[in-house]
Design a protein around this motif. Structure first.
Motif, PDB file in Angstrom:
ATOM      1  N   GLY A  17       0.967  -1.196  -0.024  1.00 36.75           N
ATOM      2  CA  GLY A  17       0.139   0.019   0.091  1.00 36.75           C
ATOM      3  C   GLY A  17       0.763   1.197   0.062  1.00 36.75           C
ATOM      4  O   GLY A  17       2.034   1.315  -0.165  1.00 36.75           O
ATOM      5  N   SER A  42      -1.014  -8.451  -2.389  1.00 31.66           N
ATOM      6  CA  SER A  42      -1.747  -7.707  -3.180  1.00 31.66           C
ATOM      7  C   SER A  42      -0.955  -7.929  -4.384  1.00 31.66           C
ATOM      8  O   SER A  42       0.208  -7.844  -4.535  1.00 31.66           O
ATOM      9  CB  SER A  42      -2.563  -6.343  -3.024  1.00 31.66           C
ATOM     10  N   GLU A  65      -2.558   2.458  -9.044  1.00 32.07           N
ATOM     11  CA  GLU A  65      -2.150   1.068  -8.811  1.00 32.07           C
ATOM     12  C   GLU A  65      -1.296   0.737 -10.053  1.00 32.07           C
ATOM     13  O   GLU A  65      -1.628   1.002 -11.058  1.00 32.07           O
ATOM     14  CB  GLU A  65      -3.586   0.340  -8.715  1.00 32.07           C
ATOM     15  N   ARG A 115      -8.444  -3.286   8.223  1.00 34.71           N
ATOM     16  CA  ARG A 115      -9.295  -4.090   7.354  1.00 34.71           C
ATOM     17  C   ARG A 115     -10.771  -3.523   8.052  1.00 34.71           C
ATOM     18  O   ARG A 115     -10.547  -2.984   9.486  1.00 34.71           O
ATOM     19  CB  ARG A 115      -9.333  -5.553   7.410  1.00 34.71           C
ATOM     20  N   ARG A 130     -13.213  -1.623   1.540  1.00 33.24           N
ATOM     21  CA  ARG A 130     -11.946  -1.624   1.900  1.00 33.24           C
ATOM     22  C   ARG A 130     -10.987  -1.521   0.518  1.00 33.24           C
ATOM     23  O   ARG A 130     -10.370  -0.457   0.309  1.00 33.24           O
ATOM     24  CB  ARG A 130     -11.287  -2.616   2.667  1.00 33.24           C
ATOM     25  N   ASP A 131     -11.303  -2.613  -0.105  1.00 32.33           N
ATOM     26  CA  ASP A 131     -10.563  -2.581  -1.252  1.00 32.33           C
ATOM     27  C   ASP A 131     -11.366  -2.791  -2.734  1.00 32.33           C
ATOM     28  O   ASP A 131     -12.424  -2.825  -2.455  1.00 32.33           O
ATOM     29  CB  ASP A 131      -9.424  -3.900  -1.143  1.00 32.33           C
ATOM     30  N   THR A 132     -10.604  -3.119  -3.831  1.00 31.06           N
ATOM     31  CA  THR A 132     -11.373  -3.357  -4.858  1.00 31.06           C
ATOM     32  C   THR A 132     -12.559  -4.346  -4.902  1.00 31.06           C
ATOM     33  O   THR A 132     -13.482  -4.164  -5.327  1.00 31.06           O
ATOM     34  CB  THR A 132     -10.251  -3.600  -6.299  1.00 31.06           C
ATOM     35  N   SER A 242      -4.990  -3.512  -0.920  1.00 33.78           N
ATOM     36  CA  SER A 242      -4.635  -2.359  -0.281  1.00 33.78           C
ATOM     37  C   SER A 242      -5.916  -1.214  -0.089  1.00 33.78           C
ATOM     38  O   SER A 242      -6.726  -1.738  -1.002  1.00 33.78           O
ATOM     39  CB  SER A 242      -3.855  -1.404  -1.143  1.00 33.78           C
ATOM     40  N   ALA A 243      -5.938  -0.654   0.762  1.00 35.95           N
ATOM     41  CA  ALA A 243      -7.185   0.276   0.936  1.00 35.95           C
ATOM     42  C   ALA A 243      -7.376   1.071  -0.381  1.00 35.95           C
ATOM     43  O   ALA A 243      -6.379   1.662  -0.738  1.00 35.95           O
ATOM     44  CB  ALA A 243      -6.990   1.011   2.258  1.00 35.95           C
TER      45      ALA A 243
END
Ligand SMILES: Cc1cc2nc3c(=O)[nH]c(=O)nc-3n(C[C@H](O)[C@H](O)[C@H](O)COP(=O)(O)OP(=O)(O)OC[C@H]3O[C@@H](n4cnc5c(N)ncnc54)[C@H](O)[C@@H]3O)c2cc1C
Ligand SMILES: NC(=O)c1ccc[n+]([C@@H]2O[C@H](COP(=O)([O-])OP(=O)(O)OC[C@H]3O[C@@H](n4cnc5c(N)ncnc54)[C@H](O)[C@@H]3O)[C@@H](O)[C@H]2O)c1
Length: 501
Positions: A17, A42, A65, A115, A130-132, A242-243
């Motif tokens: 991240g 990730s 990203e 998380r 939180r993430d995708t 990642s956030a």
């Protein structure tokens, strides 16, 4: 573990991240010849782009990203390992990954983020974002939804209630006003009309006044409906892990099944008492719902204000928990009350040669009177950058002092389509009754709040295009006695920048 072949690196960073990547970049540029490993669960890494220092402490940047190869090409000293760390052995200075590999380190930095702290862990009708992956799941479920309940009063809730269209949103907040983690009830009142129809504002009167707020009664509801014609269309997905961060919702359509546009019902000062499915409800001996509602929704949420709502699903926007688990077993980390790894003013944890940065850590040094930790992208970058500098300084036996960025809290963001700047003790945090507030508010245009303590400016909330951030930042940092200026400080007819030149 002892039989496994170990590869050693001087520096190992865990987490791709913002905190981890910034730490890697800093280390690699400070000691280009050194070997660095980035171990991340990730598939992609996050990179800071278009970085702009807006003022002494305010910064703006985009986050992209990227495939990790981009980072490896930039830093030949770097090896990226795509696997999750399963365990840490601080005695032997090594980590083991989920695929069974072991990596030794001289210095380690844990940047494993956080998380969502969900209301309940095992209910398929309760989502966190939180993430995708979680954002896509939310989008998918929303596209079939007529009504959702959003619980929480921080950044994610504020973004969702504004962005979601075509679906009724019941917004349950435990406070007296919206957005309590970011601003006060006065700012909330300024923002609330934005949830109502997008009517052009008539020429607004600019007024300056002392700070007052009108709070809704306990258990009160407010409802808002707005028409929005704009639509956004999706772009490519981001990676899991990642956030998300600023403008994460810009690339995705957040729309339910209904023709109505934004429709928000606010339930103040309540928490969740119980969440149950329609089957559970039918089988429950104490039926609290009117029977005609039973069965028409997949899930029901009972609030502590006595109301129960059926909905398609619940979004738990109730904060984050630091991802510390893989690192704790067999080690002796000091943890802060919020579950974060305790770090000192050199970003060092309580275990030798182990540093931490970003959402996973809790800053436990004696803070500057004008700084506080919030789990934000900017702070993840600053901590990663400073952790990298500290790690380099320690191996080079160089002295290092706490970075200036921890002197003054500052954050730029956007809520309800307004620019929002927060400085210092923007909510009078920790000041007790011993502070004074000055306010200037022009409906639909700007909200300016200044926090004064002992005649000195110690914090500010700036909503809208106020253009005051740099001047106020200077006034806060200079600790200038502003008593002689009184309320003139916010006089809209005075060009404050020239005034203090
Ligand atoms: C929806 C949403 C919107 C947000 N909006 C904003 C905003 O507008 N402004 C703002 O400032 N902040 C915002 N934030 C907060 C911000 O995104 C985070 O504070 C920041 O991204 C934290 O960065 P980090 O590097 O500490 O952690 P993360 O970004 O969570 O990265 C952690 C990394 O560690 C990896 N990892 C985890 N466990 C392991 C393991 N065991 N082994 C190996 N790797 C591991 C993960 O895969 C990931 O790559 C938002 C957050 C969310 C969820
Ligand atoms: N624009 C931004 O800066 C921005 C936007 C989105 C998210 N973020 C960050 O992302 C992270 C996650 O966002 P978030 O909104 O989940 O967290 P948050 O910490 O911003 O807000 C959590 C909210 O949930 C409430 N809450 C906690 N437990 C509760 C419970 N049991 N019942 C009801 N309410 C409860 C808290 O009072 C708080 O209002 C945070 O670190 C946040 O700062 C920042």
């Amino acid at each position: 573990m002892a039989d496994k072949k170990e590869k050693r690196f001087r520096f190992v960073i865990v987490g791709g991240g913002i905190a981890g990547v910034t730490c890697v970049e800093q280390l690699s540029s400070q000691i280009p010849s050194t070997d660095v490993a980035l171990i991340t669960a990730s598939p992609h890494i996050k990179a800071v782009t278009n970085y702009k220092q807006v003022s002494k402490t305010l910064e703006e940047f985009d986050v992209e990203e990227r495939p990790s190869s981009v980072l490896e090409e930039k830093f030949p000293n770097l090896t990226v390992i795509h696997s999750a760390v399963k365990s840490l052995h601080t005695q032997s200075h090594s980590v083991e990954t989920a695929d069974g590999r072991v990596f030794g380190y001289e210095k380690l930095c844990i940047c494993s983020g956080g998380r969502p702290k969900l209301l309940t862990q095992d209910n398929p009708y309760v989502l966190g974002i939180r993430d995708t992956d979680s954002a896509q799941e939310f989008q998918k479920r929303l596209s079939k939804a007529k009504r959702i309940v959003v619980v929480g009063n921080g950044g994610i809730a504020l973004e969702l209630v504004y962005e979601v269209e075509g679906c009724e949103v019941i917004w349950a907040v435990k406070d007296k006003a919206i957005g309590n983690t970011f601003f006060d009830a006065g700012a909330a009142q300024f923002l609330i009309p934005t949830l109502v129809a997008d009517k052009p504002e008539s020429a607004a009167l600019c007024k300056r006044t002392r700070y007052t707020t009108e709070e809704p009664a306990p258990g009160a509801s407010q409802s808002f409906t707005a028409d929005r014609n704009s639509r956004r269309h999706g772009s490519g997905p981001t990676e899991a892990g990642s956030a998300l961060g600023p403008d994460w919702h810009e690339g995705i359509v957040l729309r339910g099944t209904e023709q109505v546009s934004r429709r928000v019902l606010l339930e103040y000062q309540c928490e969740v008492k119980k969440i149950f499915t329609s089957e559970e409800l039918l089988n429950s001996p104490q039926q609290t719902l009117r029977l005609e509602n039973v069965g028409s929704w997949p899930v029901y949420i009972q609030l502590t204000n006595g109301k129960t709502f059926g909905c398609d699903f619940v979004v738990s926007a109730t904060g984050v928990v630091p991802n510390t688990e893989p690192f704790l077993n067999g080690n002796n980390f000091a943890l802060a009350d919020d579950g974060g790894l305790h770090v000192d003013d050199h970003m060092m944890t309580s275990e030798a040669d182990v540093y931490a940065a970003g959402d996973v850590c809790t800053a436990c040094w004696e803070h500057s009177p004008l700084w506080q930790q919030m789990r934000l992208w900017t702070q993840a970058r600053q901590m990663g950058w400073y952790a990298g500098r500290c790690m380099a300084a320690h191996v080079l036996s160089e002295p290092i002092e706490l970075d200036f960025c921890f002197e003054l809290f500052s954050h730029i963001t956007k809520f309800f389509n307004y620019k929002v700047v927060l400085l210092g003790k923007f909510n009078g945090q920790g000041l007790g009754p011993d502070h004074e507030l000055l306010l200037r508010c022009t409906k639909g245009q700007e909200y300016v709040k200044v926090v004064l303590s002992g005649g000195r400016m110690v914090g500010a909330v700036l909503i809208g295009e106020t253009d005051l951030e740099e001047t106020f930042e200077n006034l806060i940092l200079n600790k200038m006695d502003l008593t002689p200026y009184g309320e003139e400080l916010l006089n809209p007819d005075i060009d404050i920048e020239d005034y203090f030149d």
